[in-house]
Enzyme design. Structure first.
Site, PDB file in Angstrom:
ATOM      1  N   ASP A  63     -69.246  -9.487 -20.495  1.00 11.48           N
ATOM      2  CA  ASP A  63     -69.575 -10.155 -21.751  1.00 11.48           C
ATOM      3  C   ASP A  63     -70.150  -9.063 -22.648  1.00 11.48           C
ATOM      4  OD1 ASP A  63     -70.821 -11.430 -23.859  1.00 11.48           O
ATOM      5  OD2 ASP A  63     -71.752 -12.992 -22.630  1.00 11.48           O
ATOM      6  N   TYR A 154     -69.029 -16.575 -38.922  1.00 12.63           N
ATOM      7  CA  TYR A 154     -67.987 -15.561 -38.710  1.00 12.63           C
ATOM      8  C   TYR A 154     -67.910 -14.613 -39.900  1.00 12.63           C
ATOM      9  CZ  TYR A 154     -63.212 -13.937 -37.494  1.00 12.63           C
ATOM     10  OH  TYR A 154     -62.110 -13.193 -37.179  1.00 12.63           O
ATOM     11  N   LYS A 158     -68.472 -10.665 -39.785  1.00  9.94           N
ATOM     12  CA  LYS A 158     -67.413  -9.722 -40.164  1.00  9.94           C
ATOM     13  C   LYS A 158     -67.838  -8.847 -41.347  1.00  9.94           C
ATOM     14  CE  LYS A 158     -64.331 -10.509 -37.037  1.00  9.94           C
ATOM     15  NZ  LYS A 158     -64.268  -9.541 -35.914  1.00  9.94           N
TER      16      LYS A 158
HETATM   17  P1  NAP Z   1     -58.189 -13.976 -29.441  1.00 14.86           P
HETATM   18  O1  NAP Z   1     -56.726 -14.121 -29.224  1.00 14.86           O
HETATM   19  O2  NAP Z   1     -59.051 -15.172 -29.408  1.00 14.86           O
HETATM   20  O3  NAP Z   1     -58.735 -12.887 -28.394  1.00 14.86           O
HETATM   21  C1  NAP Z   1     -60.078 -12.509 -28.385  1.00 14.86           C
HETATM   22  C2  NAP Z   1     -60.414 -11.967 -27.019  1.00 14.86           C
HETATM   23  O4  NAP Z   1     -61.826 -11.615 -27.021  1.00 14.86           O
HETATM   24  C3  NAP Z   1     -60.202 -12.999 -25.916  1.00 14.86           C
HETATM   25  O5  NAP Z   1     -59.500 -12.430 -24.836  1.00 14.86           O
HETATM   26  C4  NAP Z   1     -61.625 -13.381 -25.542  1.00 14.86           C
HETATM   27  O6  NAP Z   1     -61.798 -13.765 -24.201  1.00 14.86           O
HETATM   28  C5  NAP Z   1     -62.361 -12.087 -25.793  1.00 14.86           C
HETATM   29  N1  NAP Z   1     -63.795 -12.306 -25.869  1.00 14.86           N
HETATM   30  C6  NAP Z   1     -64.444 -13.322 -26.510  1.00 14.86           C
HETATM   31  N2  NAP Z   1     -65.755 -13.233 -26.321  1.00 14.86           N
HETATM   32  C7  NAP Z   1     -65.974 -12.155 -25.543  1.00 14.86           C
HETATM   33  C8  NAP Z   1     -67.127 -11.555 -24.984  1.00 14.86           C
HETATM   34  N3  NAP Z   1     -68.343 -12.063 -25.186  1.00 14.86           N
HETATM   35  N4  NAP Z   1     -66.987 -10.452 -24.220  1.00 14.86           N
HETATM   36  C9  NAP Z   1     -65.758  -9.941 -23.986  1.00 14.86           C
HETATM   37  N5  NAP Z   1     -64.617 -10.459 -24.476  1.00 14.86           N
HETATM   38  C10 NAP Z   1     -64.724 -11.562 -25.249  1.00 14.86           C
HETATM   39  O7  NAP Z   1     -58.510 -13.267 -30.844  1.00 14.86           O
HETATM   40  P2  NAP Z   1     -57.613 -12.332 -31.782  1.00 14.86           P
HETATM   41  O8  NAP Z   1     -57.001 -13.186 -32.810  1.00 14.86           O
HETATM   42  O9  NAP Z   1     -56.787 -11.418 -30.962  1.00 14.86           O
HETATM   43  O10 NAP Z   1     -58.787 -11.516 -32.506  1.00 14.86           O
HETATM   44  C11 NAP Z   1     -59.189 -10.208 -32.116  1.00 14.86           C
HETATM   45  C12 NAP Z   1     -60.199  -9.692 -33.139  1.00 14.86           C
HETATM   46  O11 NAP Z   1     -59.601  -9.668 -34.439  1.00 14.86           O
HETATM   47  C13 NAP Z   1     -61.451 -10.558 -33.267  1.00 14.86           C
HETATM   48  O12 NAP Z   1     -62.570  -9.743 -33.503  1.00 14.86           O
HETATM   49  C14 NAP Z   1     -61.150 -11.401 -34.479  1.00 14.86           C
HETATM   50  O13 NAP Z   1     -62.321 -11.872 -35.087  1.00 14.86           O
HETATM   51  C15 NAP Z   1     -60.386 -10.412 -35.334  1.00 14.86           C
HETATM   52  N6  NAP Z   1     -59.525 -11.036 -36.355  1.00 14.86           N
HETATM   53  C16 NAP Z   1     -58.492 -11.849 -35.994  1.00 14.86           C
HETATM   54  C17 NAP Z   1     -57.685 -12.411 -36.986  1.00 14.86           C
HETATM   55  C18 NAP Z   1     -56.514 -13.317 -36.688  1.00 14.86           C
HETATM   56  O14 NAP Z   1     -55.899 -13.818 -37.645  1.00 14.86           O
HETATM   57  N7  NAP Z   1     -56.152 -13.543 -35.429  1.00 14.86           N
HETATM   58  C19 NAP Z   1     -57.966 -12.146 -38.337  1.00 14.86           C
HETATM   59  C20 NAP Z   1     -59.031 -11.324 -38.657  1.00 14.86           C
HETATM   60  C21 NAP Z   1     -59.803 -10.764 -37.650  1.00 14.86           C
HETATM   61  P3  NAP Z   1     -61.531 -15.295 -23.739  1.00 14.86           P
HETATM   62  O15 NAP Z   1     -60.084 -15.501 -23.894  1.00 14.86           O
HETATM   63  O16 NAP Z   1     -61.959 -15.324 -22.303  1.00 14.86           O
HETATM   64  O17 NAP Z   1     -62.366 -16.134 -24.639  1.00 14.86           O
END
Ligand code: NAP
Length: 253
Positions: A63, A154, A158
């Site tokens: 974590d 969030y 960010k």
């Molecule tokens: P995602 O598919 O939800 O993947 C996030 C990963 O982070 C998951 O594998 C999750 O694990 C893991 N995680 C969550 N809490 C954690 C913790 N405490 N310690 C270690 N790992 C943890 O998200 P994503 O869309 O790929 O996003 C990746 C990053 O890009 C994030 O920072 C997000 O805010 C940012 N972002 C995403 C978007 C978008 O449109 N998708 C846009 C802007 C920014 P679990 O699966 O076990 O929960």
């Protein structure tokens, strides 16, 4: 990158979505990759896929908001792959709600993963970068940093990532370490799928509606972010630091 530096990268939240794409890309760029995520078995699966494709990787469950777990995970990557000089702070969660319904837990857990997690990971990894007089940190921000309804927690996290990025760039620059942020717009992952569900839309329709608002008329893919991460951790980006690059298919205000 010069051979005198280690080619070991850590990506947090690497079990799926954007983190998985970045881990895969950095492996094909020649990095050994530590894939860190909450679920140790999901990390191991990602690491095995990289190994099967001829790369070097290790999956570690942690974590990112837990200080002892972070220290242990960074030590384990260093022991198994070598000193990490690249860190991508990508792990993230959403706990969306309008302000009047947002709980203290919603607030604390989002700031805990994004801000505390990036702080702890950067503090643990920087010593390896300082030792080698070379390093790269890439932090995941978001277009939500500019404000987004239902995301006070969030959005604050960010925006905080941007200040954190600029400050680390100032502190670590003299050690050959650059620090930049990527601020994605709409990227197709489980996170945006969850948002579609929350607003009561099918994911396909949600993507279609989003694409209509984006100048390049498509939604983003995890690889769009991995492409920029690959550049920002390369030798070619050594004069770029403290920057926030929006990857959103168009300009942002
Ligand atoms: P995602 O598919 O939800 O993947 C996030 C990963 O982070 C998951 O594998 C999750 O694990 C893991 N995680 C969550 N809490 C954690 C913790 N405490 N310690 C270690 N790992 C943890 O998200 P994503 O869309 O790929 O996003 C990746 C990053 O890009 C994030 O920072 C997000 O805010 C940012 N972002 C995403 C978007 C978008 O449109 N998708 C846009 C802007 C920014 P679990 O699966 O076990 O929960």
């Amino acid at each position: 990158m010069s051979e005198s530096h280690s080619r070991v990268a850590i990506v947090t939240g690497a079990a799926r979505g954007i983190g998985a794409a970045i881990a895969k890309r950095l492996s094909s760029d020649g990095f050994a990759v530590g894939l860190l995520d909450l679920d140790e078995s999901a990390c191991a699966a990602g690491a095995e896929a990289i190994t099967a494709a001829g790369g070097r990787a290790v999956g570690v469950g942690l974590d990112v908001s837990d200080a002892a777990g972070v220290e242990a995970a960074v030590d384990r990557v260093a022991a198994e792959l070598g000193a990490p000089t690249v860190l991508v702070n990508n792990a993230g969660i959403t706990r969306d709600n309008m302000l009047f319904k947002m709980t203290e837990q919603d607030w604390d857990s989002v700031l805990g993963v994004h801000l505390r997690g990036s702080f702890l990971m950067s503090r643990a990894a920087q010593k390896h970068m300082i030792d080698q007089k070379w390093g790269r940190i890439v932090n995941l921000s978001s277009t939500s940093a500019l404000g987004n309804r239902g995301q006070a927690n969030y959005s604050a996290a960010k925006a905080g990532m941007q200040g954190f990025t600029k400050t680390l760039a100032i502190e670590l620059g003299k050690f050959g370490v650059t620090v930049n942020a990527i601020a994605p717009g709409f990227i197709v992952t489980d996170m945006t799928a969850a948002t579609a569900e929350r607003v009561g839309m099918g994911f396909e329709d949600f993507q279609k509606a989003a694409a209509e608002q984006i100048p390049v008329r498509r939604v983003g893919r995890p690889e769009d972010i991995a492409n920029l991460a690959s550049f920002l951790v390369s030798e070619d980006s050594s004069f770029i630091s403290g920057q926030v690059v929006y990857v959103a298919g168009g300009p942002t205000d």
